[in-house]
Scaffold this motif. Structure first.
Motif, PDB file in Angstrom:
ATOM      1  N   UNK A  15       0.850  -1.188   0.000  1.00 14.18           N
ATOM      2  CA  UNK A  15       0.000   0.000   0.000  1.00 14.18           C
ATOM      3  C   UNK A  15       0.882   1.232   0.000  1.00 14.18           C
ATOM      4  N   UNK A  16       0.678   2.106  -0.953  1.00 11.75           N
ATOM      5  CA  UNK A  16       1.355   3.410  -0.957  1.00 11.75           C
ATOM      6  C   UNK A  16       0.275   4.478  -0.892  1.00 11.75           C
ATOM      7  N   UNK A  17       0.445   5.416   0.019  1.00 15.30           N
ATOM      8  CA  UNK A  17      -0.588   6.444   0.202  1.00 15.30           C
ATOM      9  C   UNK A  17      -0.169   7.730  -0.498  1.00 15.30           C
ATOM     10  N   UNK A  18      -1.008   8.274  -1.374  1.00 15.27           N
ATOM     11  CA  UNK A  18      -0.696   9.584  -1.964  1.00 15.27           C
ATOM     12  C   UNK A  18      -0.544  10.612  -0.848  1.00 15.27           C
ATOM     13  N   UNK A  19       0.500  11.435  -0.944  1.00 18.66           N
ATOM     14  CA  UNK A  19       0.801  12.354   0.155  1.00 18.66           C
ATOM     15  C   UNK A  19       0.422  13.794  -0.153  1.00 18.66           C
ATOM     16  N   UNK A  20      -0.013  14.041  -1.384  1.00 14.42           N
ATOM     17  CA  UNK A  20      -0.213  15.435  -1.792  1.00 14.42           C
ATOM     18  C   UNK A  20      -1.649  15.676  -2.236  1.00 14.42           C
ATOM     19  N   UNK A  21      -2.215  16.751  -1.723  1.00 13.46           N
ATOM     20  CA  UNK A  21      -3.529  17.203  -2.195  1.00 13.46           C
ATOM     21  C   UNK A  21      -3.366  18.604  -2.762  1.00 13.46           C
ATOM     22  N   UNK A  22      -4.068  18.872  -3.843  1.00 16.78           N
ATOM     23  CA  UNK A  22      -3.937  20.165  -4.514  1.00 16.78           C
ATOM     24  C   UNK A  22      -5.333  20.722  -4.763  1.00 16.78           C
ATOM     25  N   UNK A  23      -5.609  21.837  -4.115  1.00 14.86           N
ATOM     26  CA  UNK A  23      -6.930  22.452  -4.224  1.00 14.86           C
ATOM     27  C   UNK A  23      -6.829  23.908  -4.636  1.00 14.86           C
ATOM     28  N   UNK A  24      -7.882  24.374  -5.293  1.00 11.30           N
ATOM     29  CA  UNK A  24      -8.030  25.804  -5.536  1.00 11.30           C
ATOM     30  C   UNK A  24      -9.503  26.138  -5.285  1.00 11.30           C
ATOM     31  N   UNK A  25      -9.932  27.314  -5.695  1.00 10.61           N
ATOM     32  CA  UNK A  25     -11.340  27.690  -5.472  1.00 10.61           C
ATOM     33  C   UNK A  25     -11.922  28.314  -6.723  1.00 10.61           C
ATOM     34  N   UNK A  26     -13.236  28.237  -6.847  1.00 15.19           N
ATOM     35  CA  UNK A  26     -13.914  28.945  -7.943  1.00 15.19           C
ATOM     36  C   UNK A  26     -13.866  30.438  -7.618  1.00 15.19           C
ATOM     37  N   UNK A  27     -13.351  31.251  -8.558  1.00 14.11           N
ATOM     38  CA  UNK A  27     -13.347  32.700  -8.307  1.00 14.11           C
ATOM     39  C   UNK A  27     -14.457  33.429  -9.050  1.00 14.11           C
ATOM     40  N   UNK A  28     -15.006  32.812 -10.090  1.00 10.32           N
ATOM     41  CA  UNK A  28     -16.112  33.455 -10.811  1.00 10.32           C
ATOM     42  C   UNK A  28     -16.926  32.378 -11.506  1.00 10.32           C
ATOM     43  N   UNK A  29     -18.219  32.676 -11.691  1.00  8.30           N
ATOM     44  CA  UNK A  29     -19.116  31.726 -12.389  1.00  8.30           C
ATOM     45  C   UNK A  29     -19.844  32.495 -13.491  1.00  8.30           C
ATOM     46  N   UNK A  30     -19.949  31.871 -14.654  1.00  8.36           N
ATOM     47  CA  UNK A  30     -20.618  32.528 -15.785  1.00  8.36           C
ATOM     48  C   UNK A  30     -21.668  31.604 -16.367  1.00  8.36           C
ATOM     49  N   UNK A  31     -22.848  32.153 -16.621  1.00  4.90           N
ATOM     50  CA  UNK A  31     -23.882  31.413 -17.363  1.00  4.90           C
ATOM     51  C   UNK A  31     -23.710  31.810 -18.817  1.00  4.90           C
ATOM     52  N   UNK A  32     -23.532  30.844 -19.700  1.00  5.66           N
ATOM     53  CA  UNK A  32     -23.404  31.193 -21.116  1.00  5.66           C
ATOM     54  C   UNK A  32     -24.421  30.408 -21.944  1.00  5.66           C
ATOM     55  N   UNK A  33     -24.715  30.929 -23.097  1.00 11.70           N
ATOM     56  CA  UNK A  33     -25.712  30.316 -23.980  1.00 11.70           C
ATOM     57  C   UNK A  33     -25.053  29.290 -24.893  1.00 11.70           C
ATOM     58  N   UNK A  34     -25.841  28.384 -25.404  1.00 18.31           N
ATOM     59  CA  UNK A  34     -25.349  27.425 -26.399  1.00 18.31           C
ATOM     60  C   UNK A  34     -24.710  28.206 -27.548  1.00 18.31           C
ATOM     61  N   UNK A  79     -22.760  26.451 -17.369  1.00 20.61           N
ATOM     62  CA  UNK A  79     -22.182  27.257 -16.259  1.00 20.61           C
ATOM     63  C   UNK A  79     -20.688  26.999 -16.235  1.00 20.61           C
ATOM     64  N   UNK A  80     -19.933  28.076 -16.374  1.00 20.83           N
ATOM     65  CA  UNK A  80     -18.485  27.961 -16.488  1.00 20.83           C
ATOM     66  C   UNK A  80     -17.834  28.586 -15.263  1.00 20.83           C
ATOM     67  N   UNK A  81     -16.989  27.806 -14.593  1.00 20.19           N
ATOM     68  CA  UNK A  81     -16.267  28.311 -13.425  1.00 20.19           C
ATOM     69  C   UNK A  81     -14.876  28.774 -13.851  1.00 20.19           C
ATOM     70  N   UNK A  82     -14.483  29.938 -13.362  1.00 24.09           N
ATOM     71  CA  UNK A  82     -13.107  30.403 -13.582  1.00 24.09           C
ATOM     72  C   UNK A  82     -12.267  29.955 -12.388  1.00 24.09           C
ATOM     73  N   UNK A  83     -11.162  29.276 -12.691  1.00 27.53           N
ATOM     74  CA  UNK A  83     -10.241  28.810 -11.645  1.00 27.53           C
ATOM     75  C   UNK A  83      -9.013  29.714 -11.664  1.00 27.53           C
ATOM     76  N   UNK A  84      -8.521  30.116 -10.494  1.00 29.19           N
ATOM     77  CA  UNK A  84      -7.440  31.116 -10.455  1.00 29.19           C
ATOM     78  C   UNK A  84      -6.046  30.508 -10.572  1.00 29.19           C
ATOM     79  N   UNK A  85      -5.910  29.424 -11.293  1.00 28.50           N
ATOM     80  CA  UNK A  85      -4.583  28.842 -11.506  1.00 28.50           C
ATOM     81  C   UNK A  85      -4.430  28.467 -12.975  1.00 28.50           C
ATOM     82  N   UNK A  86      -3.191  28.531 -13.439  1.00 32.53           N
ATOM     83  CA  UNK A  86      -2.903  28.180 -14.825  1.00 32.53           C
ATOM     84  C   UNK A  86      -1.567  27.477 -14.909  1.00 32.53           C
ATOM     85  N   UNK A  87      -0.951  27.563 -16.082  1.00 33.40           N
ATOM     86  CA  UNK A  87       0.306  26.811 -16.211  1.00 33.40           C
ATOM     87  C   UNK A  87       1.423  27.380 -15.360  1.00 33.40           C
TER      88      UNK A  87
END
Ligand code: PLP
Length: 372
Positions: free
Chosen positions: A236-255, A272-280
Motif C-alpha cells: 500500500x502506498x498512500x498519496x501524500x499530496x492534495x492540490x486544491x483551488x477555489x472557484x473565483x467566478x461563475x458565468x452562465x453562457x448560452x449554447x 455554467x463555467x467556473x473560472x479557476x485562479x490557476x494556470x500553467x
C-alpha cells in the motif's frame, strides 16, 4: 488562498516504512530531488531522515539547503557538481558521484588533498541508459584505481535501470548482469545499488545492497503496471499530496458561445463555467485544457478551453449547486470522489512525476502534523 498544496508527511513516512520492509535487507535511500518531487525539500527530508539510510539530491544547492536546515543525515549528490563548487561540496560533507576518471577525478582529489580529508565518492556506471556513467568495459580498472586513491573514500558503485516498469522486458536483467561484471572486483564494503522505485518493487534481483526510491515515497506509482501488480501483493502506498483551488467566478453562457483563448471550447447547451485562479504558471499543464477533470462538490467537472498562464476554466453545468468560493480539487479527494496525480497526468499526456515535480515553489505548501 488562490491555491494550496497540502502534504501529509505521515503518509510519506508510512510509504518509506512499507518500501523499507519490502526491500529489506537492502537499505532504503530516499530521493528528495526536485524539491522532494514538489512536496517540499526540507520538511520532507526532515521527516524521512530517520527512516532512510541516506538522502539523495540532484544538485549541491539542495544538499546545502538541507545542511542549512540542520539536517545532518548522509547526503548523496547524484548530479554533476562544477569543479568550482567542489570546495563547497567537501565542506558540506556530501557524497559525490564520479563518472569520469580523468580531469574531474584529479580535481576532486586535489580538493581533498588541500582540505586534508578524503572525498566520499560513489562511482556511477552506465549499463544502458546512456546518460551518465563509466562504461562497463572501463569500470573494473577505473574502480580499482578509485579504491586505491588515498584522496577518495569509495563508498559505493551504482547504475540506473532503463525500463524497470516493463515486466516483460529482459533488459533489466541484462543491465544487472553488466553491472555485476563492471563491479566484480569491488570489496564488500563498497555498496552496490541499481534500483529506483520501479525496479525496487518489481525486480527483487535489482535490490542489491540498497535501493534509491523517489516517486514511491510520495505515494505515486511509477507505472500503472507496477500499481496493479503490487496492489495484488498488498503493498500500500498512500498519496501524500492534495492540490486544491477555489472557484473565483461563475458565468452562465448560452449554447454556441465560446470560452477562452483561441475559442477552443464551444457550449453545446446553456452552460455554467467556473473560472479557476490557476494556470500553467501555477503548475496546471496547458495540455489539461479540454482533457483533464477537477472535482467540485464531490463531482467531476471537465477542464475546458485553453489553460491560461494564471487561470483556467471548468464546466460545472452538471454541478448545479456550484458557487464562487467552492473548493476545486485537482489532486486528492473531494466528497466521495478522488483524483490522483496519475489521473491528472494521464489526461495531460504526461506522468505523475512531471505533475508534482513542476508544482511551483510559490504555490503555498501546508504540512499536516505527523501521526504515528
Ligand atoms: C530520480 C532518481 C531515482 C529515483 O527514481 P524514482 O523512479 O522516483 O524512484 C533513483 N536514482 C537516480 C539516479 C535518479 O536520478
Amino acid at each position: 488562498m488562490i491555491a494550496e498544496v497540502a502534504i501529509d508527511l505521515g503518509a510519506i513516512v508510512r510509504n518509506a516504512q512499507a518500501l523499507a520492509r519490502l526491500v529489506a535487507p537492502a537499505r532504503l535511500y530516499a530521493v528528495v530531488k526536485a524539491d522532494a518531487y514538489g512536496h517540499g525539500l526540507v520538511p520532507v527530508a526532515r521527516a524521512l531522515a530517520p527512516h532512510a539510510a541516506r538522502l539523495c539530491v540532484y544538485a549541491l544547492e539542495e544538499a546545502v539547503a538541507l545542511r542549512d536546515a540542520g539536517i545532518d543525515a548522509p547526503i548523496h549528490v547524484l548530479g554533476p557538481i562544477p569543479p568550482a563548487d567542489l570546495e563547497i561540496a567537501h565542506a558540506t560533507d556530501v557524497t559525490i558521484t564520479l563518472w569520469d576518471g580523468e580531469l574531474y577525478a584529479r580535481q576532486v582529489a586535489s580538493v581533498a588533498r588541500r582540505r586534508r580529508r578524503p572525498f566520499v565518492v560513489q562511482a556511477k556506471i552506465d549499463t544502458g541508459v546512456v546518460r551518465l556513467g563509466i562504461s562497463v568495459d572501463a569500470a573494473p580498472a577505473l574502480l580499482e584505481r578509485f579504491a586505491a586513491t588515498p584522496e577518495f573514500e569509495l563508498a559505493g558503485a551504482f547504475t540506473h535501470i532503463a525500463a524497470a516498469e516493463e515486466l516483460d522486458s529482459t533488459f533489466t536483467l541484462e543491465q544487472l548482469a553488466r553491472f555485476g561484471l563492471a563491479t566484480r572486483g569491488l570489496g564488500a564494503r563498497v555498496e552496490r545499488h541499481a534500483a529506483a522505485t520501479a525496479a525496487a518493487i518489481l525486480w527483487p534481483d535489482a535490490r542489491l545492497d540498497a535501493v534509491r526510491c523517489g516517486i514511491g515515497l510520495y505515494g505515486i506509482w511509477p507505472s500503472a503496471e507496477a500499481e496493479a501488480l503490487m496492489r495484488e501483493r498488498g503493498l500500500v502506498l498512500e498519496p501524500a499530496l492534495r492540490w486544491n483551488t477555489r472557484i473565483v467566478a461563475l458565468h452562465e453562457i448560452e449554447a454556441g458561445e465560446t470560452v477562452g483563448y483561441g475559442r477552443t471550447w464551444r457550449a453545446a447547451r446553456r452552460s455554467r463555467i467556473a473560472t479557476l485562479p490557476i494556470g500553467y504558471a501555477e503548475g496546471l499543464p496547458r495540455t489539461a485544457g479540454n482533457a483533464a477533470q477537477v472535482l467540485v462538490r464531490g463531482r467531476r467537472a471537465p477542464v475546458i478551453g485553453r489553460v491560461c498562464m494564471d487561470m483556467a476554466f471548468a464546466d460545472v453545468t452538471a454541478v448545479d449547486d456550484a458557487a464562487p468560493g467552492d473548493t476545486v480539487t485537482l489532486i486528492g479527494s473531494n466528497g466521495a470522489e478522488r483524483l490522483s496525480a496519475e489521473d491528472l497526468a494521464g489526461a495531460c499526456g504526461t506522468i505523475g512525476y512531471e505533475i508534482v515535480a513542476r508544482l511551483p515553489a510559490h504555490v503555498p505548501r501546508r504540512y499536516d502534523v505527523i501521526g504515528t
